[in-house]
Design a protein around this motif. Structure first.
Motif, short mmCIF file in Angstrom:
data_model
loop_
_atom_site.label_atom_id
_atom_site.label_comp_id
_atom_site.label_asym_id
_atom_site.label_seq_id
_atom_site.Cartn_x
_atom_site.Cartn_y
_atom_site.Cartn_z
N LEU A 3 27.81 -5.46 13.00
CA LEU A 3 27.40 -5.79 14.37
C LEU A 3 27.26 -7.30 14.53
CD1 LEU A 3 26.63 -4.91 17.20
CD2 LEU A 3 24.29 -4.56 16.39
N GLU A 7 29.33 -9.54 17.15
CA GLU A 7 28.59 -10.38 18.09
C GLU A 7 29.08 -11.83 18.00
OE1 GLU A 7 24.35 -7.99 18.44
OE2 GLU A 7 24.59 -9.48 16.84
N VAL A 91 31.93 -6.25 20.94
CA VAL A 91 30.65 -5.55 20.78
C VAL A 91 30.70 -4.18 21.44
CG1 VAL A 91 28.17 -5.60 21.26
CG2 VAL A 91 29.33 -7.69 20.53
N GLN A 95 30.70 -0.54 19.44
CA GLN A 95 29.62 0.42 19.65
C GLN A 95 30.05 1.63 20.47
OE1 GLN A 95 26.46 -2.20 21.14
NE2 GLN A 95 25.49 -2.00 19.12
#
Length: 185
Positions: A3, A7, A91, A95
């Motif tokens: 993550l 990011e 991102v 996700q």
């Protein structure tokens, strides 16, 4: 860990520029879809031959020799544009439960191709001219058809925000599957 990487990618100037591009992002997305149709169309034709449902009179080796180079070219362009689409919106894409399902199916499809070419195709001289292919070839074809149908559907579903992490509350399983970081309630 991943993550943090996505990011960071999202904050790069090229990712932002690509995401906000009026013409480049749609051009990349369109190229991705067009090469997907090329690749999947050729793959379906090959799978139908392996299932004995099409081109029965054509040797399987000839079908493979004629279709695979074009399929490879389509796959390479499709993969490059897919990576660029991910890079543009890393991102949210990372996700997405649909993206994660797509990646899992892509890995399984790659394994299926490797198993076919490393095991079944090596013995093609034994069954090349027969309309009925060995069961291993038929299984590979069925697995391929199912996985690529799933990949196409999952890829299309990435565009929707049904399970986005910023839409809360969601079931714990969805948050886990999407990798959402949700503060405790």
């Amino acid at each position: 860990m991943l993550l943090h990487v996505v990011e960071w990618l999202a904050g790069t100037s090229w990712s932002i520029a690509l995401h906000e591009s009026l013409y480049l992002y749609p051009l990349i997305e369109s190229t991705h879809v067009l090469t997907l149709t090329l690749f999947v169309g050729l793959t379906v034709m090959l799978d139908l031959r392996l299932l004995g449902l099409a081109m029965k009179q054509v040797p399987a080796s000839e079908v493979i020799a004629r279709l695979v180079p074009w399929a490879k070219a389509g796959f390479v362009i499709m993969a490059i544009t897919g990576l660029l689409l991910f890079y543009a919106i890393p991102v949210r894409t990372y996700q997405s439960i649909f993206f994660r399902a797509k990646v899992a199916m892509l890995m399984l499809a790659g394994l299926n191709v490797w198993l076919f070419h490393s095991r079944v195709e090596r013995r093609i001289a034994d069954w090349d001219l027969t309309p009925s292919t060995p069961s291993a070839a038929r299984v590979a074809a069925i697995v391929s058809l199912l996985l690529w149908a799933g990949i196409v559907v999952a890829g299309r579903m990435i565009a929707y925000n049904w399970f986005d992490c910023d839409i809360q509350p969601q079931p714990d399983f969805i948050n886990w599957a999407a990798g959402c970081v949700v503060p405790p309630r």
